[in-house]
Design a protein around this motif. Sequence first.
Motif, PDB file in Angstrom:
ATOM      1  N   ASN A 114      -5.213   1.163  -1.885  1.00 43.51           N
ATOM      2  CA  ASN A 114      -5.128  -0.039  -1.143  1.00 43.51           C
ATOM      3  C   ASN A 114      -6.551  -0.135  -0.521  1.00 43.51           C
ATOM      4  OD1 ASN A 114      -2.434  -0.398  -1.270  1.00 43.51           O
ATOM      5  ND2 ASN A 114      -1.708   1.586  -0.249  1.00 43.51           N
TER       6      ASN A 114
ATOM      7  N   HIS B 216       4.948   2.084  -3.916  1.00 42.67           N
ATOM      8  CA  HIS B 216       3.962   1.028  -4.090  1.00 42.67           C
ATOM      9  C   HIS B 216       4.193   0.334  -6.045  1.00 42.67           C
ATOM     10  CE1 HIS B 216       0.516  -0.914  -3.159  1.00 42.67           C
ATOM     11  NE2 HIS B 216       0.795  -0.333  -2.311  1.00 42.67           N
ATOM     12  N   PRO B 217       5.851   0.193  -6.120  1.00 46.70           N
ATOM     13  CA  PRO B 217       6.008   0.020  -6.991  1.00 46.70           C
ATOM     14  C   PRO B 217       5.264  -1.872  -7.600  1.00 46.70           C
ATOM     15  CG  PRO B 217       8.044  -0.397  -5.505  1.00 46.70           C
ATOM     16  CD  PRO B 217       6.922  -0.553  -5.362  1.00 46.70           C
ATOM     17  N   GLY B 218       4.436  -1.939  -6.852  1.00 50.37           N
ATOM     18  CA  GLY B 218       3.828  -3.868  -7.229  1.00 50.37           C
ATOM     19  C   GLY B 218       2.746  -3.356  -7.668  1.00 50.37           C
ATOM     20  N   ILE B 219       2.155  -2.024  -7.957  1.00 48.76           N
ATOM     21  CA  ILE B 219       0.633  -2.375  -8.034  1.00 48.76           C
ATOM     22  C   ILE B 219       1.071  -1.438 -10.082  1.00 48.76           C
ATOM     23  CG2 ILE B 219      -0.927   0.109  -8.718  1.00 48.76           C
ATOM     24  CD1 ILE B 219      -1.532   0.203  -5.566  1.00 48.76           C
ATOM     25  N   SER B 220       0.622  -2.019 -10.405  1.00 47.59           N
ATOM     26  CA  SER B 220       0.489  -1.361 -12.370  1.00 47.59           C
ATOM     27  C   SER B 220      -0.604  -0.328 -12.211  1.00 47.59           C
ATOM     28  CB  SER B 220      -0.096  -2.835 -12.906  1.00 47.59           C
ATOM     29  OG  SER B 220       0.214  -2.217 -14.685  1.00 47.59           O
TER      30      SER B 220
END
Length: 179
Positions: free
Chosen positions: A142, A28-32
């Motif tokens: 999520n 989940h690289p898009g989650i900070s």
Amino acid sequence: NFLFLARIEKEKGVYIAVEAYKEFFEKHPGISSSLIIAGDGPELPAVKNYVEEYKVHNIEFTGYVKGDMKKELLLSSHIMLFPTYYGEGLPNSILEGMLYGMPVVSRSIAGIPDVVTNEVNGFLSESLQPTVFADFLLLLANNSELYSTIAANNHNKAAGKFTAERVRERILAIYTKFN
């Protein structure tokens, strides 16, 4: 922010936490996100080297925390990650995380299942596999409704049972009963 708050020893699950966070981050690289490792102990230098050697990003080491710094850390964190296999009783860090409304992701050992119920206060596992813990982190990240429900459950339970005032009241009631 994920928080690992404990004495830094292998058996407290610090490497499992690092690997679970690494897997979460890769899926989940898009989650900070970040993993904050708070504490001091004999394994700290080795864990820092491990994180550097395996290029695990977004991990912060705070060292030992107390007082206002600890309060600020608990306020700014979202999930307590504590995959311990140490001979625990009931870790204070779990109770502190619950009081600050954090879902708990840990192992089903010692006194932990006495306060953490799966999908009510967080997630527990018998496993030592980082993937299991990464999956719990992904589920919470999520599913904002599940996260919010567990966070509220934990704050309410801890505020009602685990504050110093509540514990003192129970001890005094027991003492009064037998005195």
